[in-house]
Design a protein around this motif. Structure first.
Motif, short mmCIF file in Angstrom:
data_model
loop_
_atom_site.label_atom_id
_atom_site.label_comp_id
_atom_site.label_asym_id
_atom_site.label_seq_id
_atom_site.Cartn_x
_atom_site.Cartn_y
_atom_site.Cartn_z
N LEU A 255 0.83 -1.20 0.00
CA LEU A 255 0.00 0.00 0.00
C LEU A 255 0.86 1.25 0.00
O LEU A 255 0.51 2.26 -0.62
CB LEU A 255 -0.92 0.02 1.22
N SER B 271 0.35 4.10 -2.56
CA SER B 271 0.06 5.48 -2.17
C SER B 271 1.07 6.44 -2.78
O SER B 271 0.73 7.56 -3.19
CB SER B 271 0.06 5.61 -0.64
N GLU C 164 -7.49 3.75 3.33
CA GLU C 164 -7.00 2.42 2.99
C GLU C 164 -5.96 1.94 4.01
O GLU C 164 -5.93 0.76 4.38
CB GLU C 164 -6.40 2.44 1.58
N ALA C 165 -5.12 2.86 4.48
CA ALA C 165 -4.10 2.49 5.47
C ALA C 165 -4.74 2.06 6.78
O ALA C 165 -4.29 1.10 7.42
CB ALA C 165 -3.16 3.66 5.70
N ARG D 203 -5.98 -1.48 6.35
CA ARG D 203 -4.89 -2.46 6.34
C ARG D 203 -4.17 -2.53 7.69
O ARG D 203 -3.48 -3.52 7.98
CB ARG D 203 -3.88 -2.11 5.25
N PHE D 204 -4.31 -1.49 8.47
CA PHE D 204 -3.65 -1.48 9.78
C PHE D 204 -4.17 -2.61 10.65
O PHE D 204 -3.43 -3.20 11.45
CB PHE D 204 -3.88 -0.12 10.46
N PRO E 15 -2.79 -6.40 8.30
CA PRO E 15 -1.64 -6.17 7.40
C PRO E 15 -1.38 -7.38 6.51
O PRO E 15 -1.18 -8.49 7.01
CB PRO E 15 -0.48 -5.92 8.37
N ILE F 216 3.17 -4.49 9.13
CA ILE F 216 2.33 -3.35 9.53
C ILE F 216 3.04 -2.01 9.29
O ILE F 216 2.40 -0.96 9.18
CB ILE F 216 1.91 -3.48 11.01
N ASP G 13 4.27 -1.03 6.61
CA ASP G 13 3.80 -0.53 5.32
C ASP G 13 2.59 0.38 5.50
O ASP G 13 2.49 1.46 4.89
CB ASP G 13 3.46 -1.71 4.41
N SER G 14 1.65 -0.03 6.36
CA SER G 14 0.46 0.77 6.62
C SER G 14 0.79 2.04 7.41
O SER G 14 0.23 3.11 7.16
CB SER G 14 -0.57 -0.05 7.40
N SER H 176 2.13 4.58 5.09
CA SER H 176 1.07 5.18 4.28
C SER H 176 0.35 6.28 5.04
O SER H 176 0.04 7.34 4.48
CB SER H 176 0.06 4.10 3.85
#
Length: 282
Positions: free
Chosen positions: A25, A29, A88-89, A92-93, A96, A163, A165-166, A169
């Protein structure tokens, strides 16, 4: 600016493909941000070229305010992009997904190089045009995004915490918002014909009123034709025996040299303005 457009366009395709292949993500982003950069550059390019057109019978000020309209459109687009990233983050949080960190590292490294070049190419032009300033701010945003993705991916490789990655973002989205607001605020001031930044209306009124031969000043209006072109209009009341032409020249020279205003309209009057239509407070 055309070179920046080509660089961003080529890397956008690479990053979108990479985002889907790696399931990142943060990469997506960043790609979305670059897509908005490309739209910003296109609008800025159109604004710059239209702004060079001379005035005509219908548009007596020319097309220079197109840059403020372009900057406002860019701001709206960026707000939407930042909102999507944060939404979106947050989703996904909680859950993940697995991501291909090694592939993200390569793409983020390429993006960092592209964004450094873009910032360098846009740096000088951003001081002269509001739309290009928007593109310049977004290029800085992309540069920091690429750095964040690069550092975050290294951490994912060493820790296995997807996580991150989120979290990256969310940080990218929050970093964008105040800068977007500043750009929209500046463009809004131009469109609302507010006094330009750095120009004090009260100081200008005082300087005009203090000039020998001036009795009073009323209906003083100061606004921005564009981010770099202030304009002024005012009614100047003088005694009947005063040399109006000479005094007008002195006042125009004062406004040019002391305040940097080149677009000046001064109406010289021999009697004070009376009635409800007179505005002596502005």
């Amino acid at each position: 600016m055309q070179w920046v457009l080509l660089l961003n366009g080529g890397f956008l395709i690479t990053e979108i493909i990479g985002a889907f292949l790696t399931n990142s993500l943060a990469l997506l982003s960043d790609a979305t941000h670059i897509a908005s950069d490309i739209s910003t550059l296109i609008i800025a390019l159109i604004a710059v070229r239209l702004g060079r057109r001379p005035p005509d019978a219908k548009r007596t000020f020319g097309y220079i305010r197109v840059e403020a309209i372009g900057a406002m459109i860019n701001g709206i687009i960026l707000f939407a992009v930042a909102g999507y990233i944060l939404w979106e983050a947050a989703h996904r949080f909680r859950h993940p997904p697995e991501i291909a960190a090694s592939s993200i590292l390569v793409i983020a490294g390429i993006g960092l190089i592209v964004n450094i070049i873009a910032v360098y190419l846009l740096r000088v032009s951003s001081r002269e045009n509001l739309s290009i300033k928007g593109a310049y701010l977004e290029a800085w945003g992309d540069l920091f995004s690429s750095m964040a993705v690069l550092i975050g991916t290294v951490l994912i490789l060493f820790t296995g915490w997807n996580i991150i990655d989120s979290i990256l973002s969310i940080l990218i989205g929050l970093w964008m918002l105040p800068r977007i607001w500043a750009l929209m605020h500046e463009a809004g001031n131009v469109l609302m014909e507010s006094a330009p930044k750095g120009i004090d209306t009260h100081e200008i009124r005082a300087a005009l009123s203090a000039t020998p031969g001036v009795d009073s000043v009323h209906d003083l209006h100061i606004w921005a034709l564009s981010s770099s072109q202030p304009a002024i209009a005012a009614h100047i009341v003088v005694p009947e025996h005063e040399n109006a032409t000479q005094l007008q020249g002195q006042l125009m020279e004062l406004l040019k040299t002391q305040f940097g205003i080149q677009h000046i309209t001064l109406q010289i009057e021999s009697s004070a303005c009376e009635g409800p239509h007179c505005d002596k407070s502005r």
